[in-house]
Design a protein around this motif. Structure first.
Motif, PDB file in Angstrom:
ATOM      1  N   MET A   1       0.843  -1.186   0.000  1.00 14.43           N
ATOM      2  CA  MET A   1       0.000   0.000   0.000  1.00 14.43           C
ATOM      3  C   MET A   1       0.888   1.249   0.000  1.00 14.43           C
ATOM      4  SD  MET A   1      -3.200   0.611   2.451  1.00 14.43           S
ATOM      5  CE  MET A   1      -3.605   2.167   3.091  1.00 14.43           C
ATOM      6  N   ALA A   2       0.528   2.234  -0.788  1.00  8.78           N
ATOM      7  CA  ALA A   2       1.322   3.457  -0.908  1.00  8.78           C
ATOM      8  C   ALA A   2       1.221   4.299   0.356  1.00  8.78           C
ATOM      9  CB  ALA A   2       0.843   4.266  -2.112  1.00  8.78           C
ATOM     10  N   ASN A   3       2.244   5.111   0.570  1.00 10.91           N
ATOM     11  CA  ASN A   3       2.227   6.040   1.704  1.00 10.91           C
ATOM     12  C   ASN A   3       1.081   7.023   1.537  1.00 10.91           C
ATOM     13  OD1 ASN A   3       4.511   4.906   2.826  1.00 10.91           O
ATOM     14  ND2 ASN A   3       5.887   6.509   2.135  1.00 10.91           N
ATOM     15  N   SER A   4       0.497   7.409   2.651  1.00  8.02           N
ATOM     16  CA  SER A   4      -0.541   8.433   2.598  1.00  8.02           C
ATOM     17  C   SER A   4       0.097   9.785   2.318  1.00  8.02           C
ATOM     18  CB  SER A   4      -1.301   8.490   3.915  1.00  8.02           C
ATOM     19  OG  SER A   4      -0.500   9.081   4.922  1.00  8.02           O
ATOM     20  N   ALA A   5      -0.717  10.743   1.906  1.00 12.66           N
ATOM     21  CA  ALA A   5      -0.216  12.094   1.646  1.00 12.66           C
ATOM     22  C   ALA A   5       0.441  12.670   2.896  1.00 12.66           C
ATOM     23  CB  ALA A   5      -1.353  12.989   1.168  1.00 12.66           C
ATOM     24  N   GLY A  10       5.191  14.450   5.774  1.00 10.64           N
ATOM     25  CA  GLY A  10       6.048  14.320   6.953  1.00 10.64           C
ATOM     26  C   GLY A  10       7.475  13.968   6.581  1.00 10.64           C
ATOM     27  N   ASN A  11       7.633  13.063   5.632  1.00 10.09           N
ATOM     28  CA  ASN A  11       8.979  12.693   5.180  1.00 10.09           C
ATOM     29  C   ASN A  11       9.666  13.884   4.517  1.00 10.09           C
ATOM     30  OD1 ASN A  11       8.791  10.051   6.100  1.00 10.09           O
ATOM     31  ND2 ASN A  11       7.928   9.317   4.187  1.00 10.09           N
ATOM     32  N   ALA A  12       8.931  14.623   3.700  1.00 10.74           N
ATOM     33  CA  ALA A  12       9.509  15.794   3.029  1.00 10.74           C
ATOM     34  C   ALA A  12       9.903  16.855   4.053  1.00 10.74           C
ATOM     35  CB  ALA A  12       8.519  16.366   2.018  1.00 10.74           C
ATOM     36  N   ILE A  13       9.066  17.063   5.053  1.00 15.53           N
ATOM     37  CA  ILE A  13       9.378  18.044   6.102  1.00 15.53           C
ATOM     38  C   ILE A  13      10.657  17.646   6.835  1.00 15.53           C
ATOM     39  CG2 ILE A  13       8.613  18.951   8.346  1.00 15.53           C
ATOM     40  CD1 ILE A  13       5.753  18.992   7.165  1.00 15.53           C
ATOM     41  N   GLY A  14      10.824  16.377   7.069  1.00 17.20           N
ATOM     42  CA  GLY A  14      12.024  15.888   7.748  1.00 17.20           C
ATOM     43  C   GLY A  14      13.306  16.168   6.986  1.00 17.20           C
ATOM     44  N   ARG A  15      13.212  16.422   5.680  1.00 12.83           N
ATOM     45  CA  ARG A  15      14.395  16.703   4.874  1.00 12.83           C
ATOM     46  C   ARG A  15      14.639  18.202   4.681  1.00 12.83           C
ATOM     47  NH1 ARG A  15      11.857  12.502   2.049  1.00 12.83           N
ATOM     48  NH2 ARG A  15      11.113  13.951   0.464  1.00 12.83           N
ATOM     49  N   LEU A  16      13.800  19.058   5.232  1.00 10.64           N
ATOM     50  CA  LEU A  16      13.957  20.505   5.065  1.00 10.64           C
ATOM     51  C   LEU A  16      15.145  21.035   5.864  1.00 10.64           C
ATOM     52  CD1 LEU A  16      10.251  21.745   5.347  1.00 10.64           C
ATOM     53  CD2 LEU A  16      11.591  21.422   3.258  1.00 10.64           C
ATOM     54  N   THR A  17      15.757  22.069   5.334  1.00 11.44           N
ATOM     55  CA  THR A  17      16.809  22.770   6.075  1.00 11.44           C
ATOM     56  C   THR A  17      16.129  23.633   7.142  1.00 11.44           C
ATOM     57  OG1 THR A  17      16.751  24.732   4.664  1.00 11.44           O
ATOM     58  CG2 THR A  17      18.222  22.918   3.981  1.00 11.44           C
ATOM     59  N   PRO A  18      16.866  24.095   8.129  1.00 20.40           N
ATOM     60  CA  PRO A  18      16.254  24.976   9.130  1.00 20.40           C
ATOM     61  C   PRO A  18      15.584  26.204   8.500  1.00 20.40           C
ATOM     62  CG  PRO A  18      18.345  24.208   9.944  1.00 20.40           C
ATOM     63  CD  PRO A  18      18.243  23.739   8.506  1.00 20.40           C
ATOM     64  N   ARG A  19      16.221  26.786   7.490  1.00 18.58           N
ATOM     65  CA  ARG A  19      15.623  27.959   6.828  1.00 18.58           C
ATOM     66  C   ARG A  19      14.319  27.585   6.117  1.00 18.58           C
ATOM     67  NH1 ARG A  19      17.528  33.039   4.041  1.00 18.58           N
ATOM     68  NH2 ARG A  19      15.973  33.354   2.431  1.00 18.58           N
TER      69      ARG A  19
END
Length: 68
Positions: A1-5, A10-19
């Motif tokens: 089953m695919a990841n939910s939106a 959440g995964n994308a947010i975890g890869r954000l820089t502090p800025r």
């Protein structure tokens, strides 16, 4: 089953820089303010918080508070 939106976001947010994270917070605050923020803003504008604010300031000036 695919990841939910939500999981993908959440995964994308975890890869954000502090800025980038700060930019996200600003965007969210501008586009989706929390209901408590709206209520607090209205209460402050209407003077509904004045008594509590003045009491807290008086308590602090008289030494009736303690650090958290």
């Amino acid at each position: 089953m695919a990841n939910s939106a939500v999981e993908k976001i959440g995964n994308a947010i975890g890869r954000l820089t502090p800025r980038e994270l700060e930019e996200l917070y600003v965007w969210l605050d501008q586009h989706h303010p929390q209901p408590i923020d709206d209520r607090l803003t209205a209460d402050l504008a209407n003077g509904n918080m004045d008594r509590a604010i003045f009491r807290a300031l008086d308590d602090e000036s008289r030494g009736r508070t303690q650090p958290l």
